[in-house]
Design a protein around this motif. Sequence first.
Motif, PDB file in Angstrom:
ATOM      1  N   CYS A 249       4.855  -5.971  -7.143  1.00 19.10           N
ATOM      2  CA  CYS A 249       4.160  -6.942  -6.288  1.00 19.10           C
ATOM      3  C   CYS A 249       3.068  -6.255  -5.462  1.00 19.10           C
ATOM      4  O   CYS A 249       3.362  -5.461  -4.566  1.00 19.10           O
ATOM      5  N   VAL A 250       1.819  -6.596  -5.746  1.00 20.11           N
ATOM      6  CA  VAL A 250       0.691  -5.999  -5.027  1.00 20.11           C
ATOM      7  C   VAL A 250       0.702  -6.413  -3.554  1.00 20.11           C
ATOM      8  O   VAL A 250       0.482  -5.591  -2.668  1.00 20.11           O
ATOM      9  N   SER A 251       0.978  -7.673  -3.275  1.00 20.14           N
ATOM     10  CA  SER A 251       1.001  -8.158  -1.885  1.00 20.14           C
ATOM     11  C   SER A 251       2.116  -7.503  -1.075  1.00 20.14           C
ATOM     12  O   SER A 251       1.997  -7.373   0.150  1.00 20.14           O
ATOM     13  N   CYS A 252       3.192  -7.109  -1.743  1.00 15.58           N
ATOM     14  CA  CYS A 252       4.287  -6.435  -1.043  1.00 15.58           C
ATOM     15  C   CYS A 252       3.831  -5.092  -0.484  1.00 15.58           C
ATOM     16  O   CYS A 252       4.248  -4.678   0.602  1.00 15.58           O
ATOM     17  N   ARG A 253       2.964  -4.443  -1.214  1.00 17.61           N
ATOM     18  CA  ARG A 253       2.434  -3.169  -0.749  1.00 17.61           C
ATOM     19  C   ARG A 253       1.538  -3.386   0.473  1.00 17.61           C
ATOM     20  O   ARG A 253       1.553  -2.600   1.406  1.00 17.61           O
ATOM     21  N   VAL A 254       0.803  -4.504   0.470  1.00 24.23           N
ATOM     22  CA  VAL A 254      -0.069  -4.832   1.595  1.00 24.23           C
ATOM     23  C   VAL A 254       0.757  -5.109   2.854  1.00 24.23           C
ATOM     24  O   VAL A 254       0.394  -4.674   3.949  1.00 24.23           O
ATOM     25  N   GLU A 255       1.884  -5.825   2.717  1.00 22.25           N
ATOM     26  CA  GLU A 255       2.680  -6.184   3.891  1.00 22.25           C
ATOM     27  C   GLU A 255       3.654  -5.078   4.306  1.00 22.25           C
ATOM     28  O   GLU A 255       4.241  -5.155   5.385  1.00 22.25           O
ATOM     29  N   HIS A 256       3.830  -4.054   3.481  1.00 21.17           N
ATOM     30  CA  HIS A 256       4.844  -3.030   3.758  1.00 21.17           C
ATOM     31  C   HIS A 256       4.684  -2.363   5.131  1.00 21.17           C
ATOM     32  O   HIS A 256       5.693  -2.172   5.830  1.00 21.17           O
ATOM     33  N   PRO A 257       3.470  -2.024   5.567  1.00 27.07           N
ATOM     34  CA  PRO A 257       3.355  -1.449   6.919  1.00 27.07           C
ATOM     35  C   PRO A 257       3.808  -2.410   8.020  1.00 27.07           C
ATOM     36  O   PRO A 257       4.358  -1.975   9.035  1.00 27.07           O
ATOM     37  N   VAL A 258       3.625  -3.708   7.820  1.00 22.41           N
ATOM     38  CA  VAL A 258       4.061  -4.696   8.810  1.00 22.41           C
ATOM     39  C   VAL A 258       5.584  -4.736   8.859  1.00 22.41           C
ATOM     40  O   VAL A 258       6.183  -4.768   9.937  1.00 22.41           O
ATOM     41  N   ILE A 259       6.221  -4.716   7.690  1.00 22.70           N
ATOM     42  CA  ILE A 259       7.685  -4.689   7.613  1.00 22.70           C
ATOM     43  C   ILE A 259       8.215  -3.404   8.251  1.00 22.70           C
ATOM     44  O   ILE A 259       9.208  -3.425   8.985  1.00 22.70           O
TER      45      ILE A 259
END
Length: 175
Positions: A75-85
């Motif tokens: 999931c490309v978007s998961c990588r984008v949100e990972h710093p937020v998580i």
Amino acid sequence: MNRLLPLIAFVLLAALLFVGVRMNSGKDNSAIPSPLIGKPAPALTLPELPLPESRIAVDALRGRPYVLNVWGSWCVSCRVEHPVITELAKSGALVVGYNYKDTPEDASRWLAQFGNPFALVVQDADGQAALDWGIYGAPETFVVDAEGIVRFKHIGPLTPDIVQDRIRPLLEDTP
């Protein structure tokens, strides 16, 4: 006239599609209402990553609010949100990873590369358990209160604003 019927049908269908798109423009489609909101979180017993022989029941998390984050190494978007998580977890929130339609090897490699912010990670390799949660894909995020009631669902990558405005208040307001 018979030759014009397909063209007329196409034009009507295109007009209907255009009207539908225009009616939805500007709406936040990531806030799709979930029938789970206000109801007990579905029972969930899945293998723990990276120990497939160890099974975790999400019911064991009752007593403390948690964030369930659906993700996959693909999931490309998961990588984008990972710093937020990661920041959410660092702030003291209990964040549970729900690895969706992934292999244990790929998921473990991804977490080793980008860091593992999750208190625990459950694995749903075939996506069957996701049906009970109404999971469409990744990323998706749920907030479950201390009593096991689903309070929030977000489809798409989390942003710092969503965490601040929607998730943190729910984590603080739970009994």
